[in-house]
Design a protein around this motif. Sequence first.
Motif, mmCIF file in Angstrom:
data_model
loop_
_atom_site.group_PDB
_atom_site.id
_atom_site.type_symbol
_atom_site.label_atom_id
_atom_site.label_comp_id
_atom_site.label_asym_id
_atom_site.label_seq_id
_atom_site.Cartn_x
_atom_site.Cartn_y
_atom_site.Cartn_z
ATOM 1 N N GLU A 30 13.156 3.847 -0.825
ATOM 2 C CA GLU A 30 12.595 2.648 -0.211
ATOM 3 C C GLU A 30 12.560 2.831 1.300
ATOM 4 O O GLU A 30 13.420 3.499 1.861
ATOM 5 N N GLU A 47 8.064 1.299 -1.728
ATOM 6 C CA GLU A 47 9.064 1.798 -2.673
ATOM 7 C C GLU A 47 8.380 2.766 -3.622
ATOM 8 O O GLU A 47 7.323 2.463 -4.172
ATOM 9 N N ASP A 64 6.940 4.627 -10.388
ATOM 10 C CA ASP A 64 7.000 3.234 -9.947
ATOM 11 C C ASP A 64 6.544 3.166 -8.502
ATOM 12 O O ASP A 64 7.014 3.939 -7.670
ATOM 13 N N GLY A 66 5.842 0.312 -5.307
ATOM 14 C CA GLY A 66 5.991 -1.064 -4.865
ATOM 15 C C GLY A 66 5.664 -1.182 -3.385
ATOM 16 O O GLY A 66 5.931 -0.266 -2.603
ATOM 17 N N CYS A 84 5.292 -9.463 -2.248
ATOM 18 C CA CYS A 84 5.450 -8.077 -2.698
ATOM 19 C C CYS A 84 4.714 -7.886 -4.024
ATOM 20 O O CYS A 84 4.369 -8.845 -4.699
ATOM 21 N N ARG A 86 4.247 -4.766 -7.425
ATOM 22 C CA ARG A 86 4.753 -3.528 -8.019
ATOM 23 C C ARG A 86 3.829 -3.088 -9.146
ATOM 24 O O ARG A 86 3.275 -3.906 -9.860
ATOM 25 N N CYS A 87 3.657 -1.789 -9.278
ATOM 26 C CA CYS A 87 2.857 -1.189 -10.339
ATOM 27 C C CYS A 87 3.618 0.007 -10.878
ATOM 28 O O CYS A 87 4.359 0.654 -10.149
ATOM 29 N N TRP A 88 3.455 0.298 -12.147
ATOM 30 C CA TRP A 88 4.075 1.488 -12.706
ATOM 31 C C TRP A 88 3.098 2.179 -13.633
ATOM 32 O O TRP A 88 2.273 1.555 -14.273
#
Length: 103
Positions: A30, A47, A64, A66, A84, A86-88
Amino acid sequence: MGTASEGVDGPGGRLAATAASVSRVRTVQEGSRGLALAGRSLRPSVEVGLRHDAGDAETGAGLDLGVGLSSRTRRPVWRSTCGCGRCWCTRTRGSGSGASRCP
């Protein structure tokens, strides 16, 4: 991590004994940096993580990602706003064909 159960007899028949084992290795980095901009403070962040799942369930590797942005202003009083996302993405071998999933 593993789990196991013994066979059980019941009115509906016999439930066979089972055993399963799973593992996950994950590492994440991060970072963020503060920026001053005309009475406002911005702090973008990022991240990045790598993941590997193994065992008796689905196996494969994943990524991952972010990002975030927080904003702070002092007029008329200190106010903070943060957002924020996030995607994975994963690559699995559980189905035999090696399907990729990116929700």
